[in-house]
Design an enzyme around this catalytic site. Structure first.
Site, PDB file in Angstrom:
ATOM      1  N   ASP A  12       0.875  -1.180   0.000  1.00  0.00           N
ATOM      2  CA  ASP A  12       0.000   0.000   0.000  1.00  0.00           C
ATOM      3  C   ASP A  12       0.907   1.223   0.000  1.00  0.00           C
ATOM      4  O   ASP A  12       2.120   1.114   0.212  1.00  0.00           O
ATOM      5  CB  ASP A  12      -0.903  -0.001   1.243  1.00  0.00           C
ATOM      6  CG  ASP A  12      -1.787   1.247   1.306  1.00  0.00           C
ATOM      7  OD1 ASP A  12      -2.386   1.610   0.269  1.00  0.00           O
ATOM      8  OD2 ASP A  12      -1.876   1.881   2.377  1.00  0.00           O
ATOM      9  N   SER A  13       0.306   2.388  -0.178  1.00  0.00           N
ATOM     10  CA  SER A  13       1.084   3.621  -0.124  1.00  0.00           C
ATOM     11  C   SER A  13       1.514   3.938   1.309  1.00  0.00           C
ATOM     12  O   SER A  13       2.383   4.769   1.519  1.00  0.00           O
ATOM     13  CB  SER A  13       0.244   4.780  -0.664  1.00  0.00           C
ATOM     14  OG  SER A  13      -0.931   4.913   0.109  1.00  0.00           O
ATOM     15  N   CYS A  75      -4.258  -1.313  -2.133  1.00  0.00           N
ATOM     16  CA  CYS A  75      -4.407   0.123  -2.314  1.00  0.00           C
ATOM     17  C   CYS A  75      -5.321   0.311  -3.526  1.00  0.00           C
ATOM     18  O   CYS A  75      -5.026  -0.209  -4.614  1.00  0.00           O
ATOM     19  CB  CYS A  75      -3.035   0.736  -2.585  1.00  0.00           C
ATOM     20  SG  CYS A  75      -3.064   2.479  -3.029  1.00  0.00           S
ATOM     21  N   GLU A 154      -3.312   9.283   8.202  1.00  0.00           N
ATOM     22  CA  GLU A 154      -1.872   9.052   8.417  1.00  0.00           C
ATOM     23  C   GLU A 154      -1.380   9.835   9.644  1.00  0.00           C
ATOM     24  O   GLU A 154      -0.378   9.485  10.243  1.00  0.00           O
ATOM     25  CB  GLU A 154      -1.052   9.406   7.172  1.00  0.00           C
ATOM     26  CG  GLU A 154      -1.205   8.427   5.997  1.00  0.00           C
ATOM     27  CD  GLU A 154      -0.324   7.165   6.081  1.00  0.00           C
ATOM     28  OE1 GLU A 154       0.728   7.196   6.739  1.00  0.00           O
ATOM     29  OE2 GLU A 154      -0.716   6.132   5.482  1.00  0.00           O
ATOM     30  N   CYS A 188     -10.873   3.210  -0.511  1.00  0.00           N
ATOM     31  CA  CYS A 188      -9.489   3.515  -0.161  1.00  0.00           C
ATOM     32  C   CYS A 188      -9.226   2.735   1.112  1.00  0.00           C
ATOM     33  O   CYS A 188     -10.062   2.760   2.033  1.00  0.00           O
ATOM     34  CB  CYS A 188      -9.315   5.016   0.080  1.00  0.00           C
ATOM     35  SG  CYS A 188      -7.709   5.431   0.802  1.00  0.00           S
ATOM     36  N   HIS A 190      -7.398   3.237   3.492  1.00  0.00           N
ATOM     37  CA  HIS A 190      -7.253   4.032   4.721  1.00  0.00           C
ATOM     38  C   HIS A 190      -8.610   4.310   5.385  1.00  0.00           C
ATOM     39  O   HIS A 190      -8.659   4.614   6.571  1.00  0.00           O
ATOM     40  CB  HIS A 190      -6.600   5.386   4.422  1.00  0.00           C
ATOM     41  CG  HIS A 190      -5.120   5.353   4.210  1.00  0.00           C
ATOM     42  ND1 HIS A 190      -4.533   4.775   3.116  1.00  0.00           N
ATOM     43  CD2 HIS A 190      -4.101   5.835   4.972  1.00  0.00           C
ATOM     44  CE1 HIS A 190      -3.211   4.917   3.199  1.00  0.00           C
ATOM     45  NE2 HIS A 190      -2.930   5.551   4.316  1.00  0.00           N
TER      46      HIS A 190
HETATM   47  N1  DGL Z   1      -4.775   3.306   0.700  1.00  0.00           N
HETATM   48  C1  DGL Z   1      -4.718   3.911  -0.601  1.00  0.00           C
HETATM   49  C2  DGL Z   1      -5.954   3.572  -1.405  1.00  0.00           C
HETATM   50  O1  DGL Z   1      -6.565   2.564  -1.098  1.00  0.00           O
HETATM   51  C3  DGL Z   1      -4.455   5.304  -0.511  1.00  0.00           C
HETATM   52  C4  DGL Z   1      -3.949   6.191  -0.949  1.00  0.00           C
HETATM   53  C5  DGL Z   1      -3.092   7.327  -1.048  1.00  0.00           C
HETATM   54  O2  DGL Z   1      -1.933   7.137  -0.779  1.00  0.00           O
HETATM   55  O3  DGL Z   1      -3.601   8.367  -1.439  1.00  0.00           O
HETATM   56  O4  DGL Z   1      -6.313   4.243  -2.324  1.00  0.00           O
END
Ligand code: DGL
Length: 272
Positions: A12-13, A75, A154, A188, A190
């Protein structure tokens, strides 16, 4: 009967993919899992598709260096931008998080009025909208980009009592309430951390957790597959990040609400 001792790779990011990781470890206690959180380059969702593809390729190459047997792009933003590319380029099964969340939403919705909240990049790709139209031809899809949700999560700001969270959920979710959607895809990974705040804003709507849905699909696919781990293998977890390990550990404790159960190391992702 499973016999493949190789690990599953997840990226993931940042910390969002831990919502998928949590479900994966619960469902697949015998599997080794290696997680990469690109915490040095988060967020992805406000970047161009080309950049997201470049990052996703590097993340996949890093995880491939462990000879992983399967990859989960935990992600939505990277799934929208790079899933089909990584499926073509890699010689292992590659899962994203959009397909199973779409299937689940189509199954749950009675009114066929479905909301999708996601990063600006994911919304611009309309992957959910297009898939939902295939699954339910009469569906009405209400899409909303939520560019500030990833940064606040975050930062550990997700309590429904937090005034900042309340202002943002009201701004992003009021249109869903007015549109009377009965199901909202948290597009997302998150966003599940904001579940309580979102539920308070749109009471009664079913919320679909994209990472958890993908984890369940992988668990089902591994059942009776040669790719599954031996039943007597005790699964391990390893975590890698591209920025501070301490920050990740602290955020993860809030996210997973149980110990990570494995080491966290920092790597130079630009070299992959
Ligand atoms: N968790 C990522 C997603 O599902 C997120 C993104 C991000 O870094 O903007 O899109």
């Amino acid at each position: 009967m499973g016999k493949d001792t190789r690990a599953i790779g997840v990226f993931d990011s940042g910390i969002g993919g831990l919502t998928a990781m949590r479900e994966l470890t619960a469902l697949l206690p015998n599997e080794h899992i290696i997680y990469f959180g690109d915490t040095g380059r988060v967020p992805y969702g406000t970047r161009s598709r080309e950049t997201i593809i470049h990052y996703s390729r590097q993340n996949a190459h890093f995880l491939k260096s462990f000879d992983v047997k399967l990859l989960l792009i935990a992600c939505n933003t990277a799934s929208y931008a790079a899933l089909s590319i990584l499926q073509d380029e890699l010689d292992i099964p590659v899962y994203g998080v959009i397909e199973d969340a779409s299937l689940r939403a189509a199954e749950l919705s009675r009114s066929h009025r479905i909301g999708v909240i996601a990063t600006p990049a994911t919304i611009s790709g309309h992957s959910y909208r297009d898939r939902l139209h295939q699954l339910l031809p009469d569906v009405e899809v209400f899409e909303q980009a939520c560019p500030l949700f990833v940064p606040i999560v975050e930062q550990g700001r997700f309590s429904p009592e937090d005034p900042l969270v309340q202002i943002l959920t009201e701004e992003y979710l009021a249109p869903m309430r007015e549109a009377k959607v009965d199901t909202i895809i948290l597009g997302c990974t998150h966003y599940p951390l904001l579940t309580d705040a979102i539920a308070a804003c749109v009471p009664g709507a079913a919320l679909v957790n994209s990472g958890a849905e993908a984890a369940r699909a992988i668990a089902a696919a591994l059942q009776n597959s040669d790719l599954a781990a031996p039943v007597d293998q005790v699964g391990t977890r390893r975590y890698f990040v591209s920025d501070s390990t301490a920050q990740f550990e602290q955020n993860a404790a809030m996210y997973l609400r149980y110990p990570l159960g494995g080491s966290v190391e920092r790597i130079e992702i630009e070299s992959y």
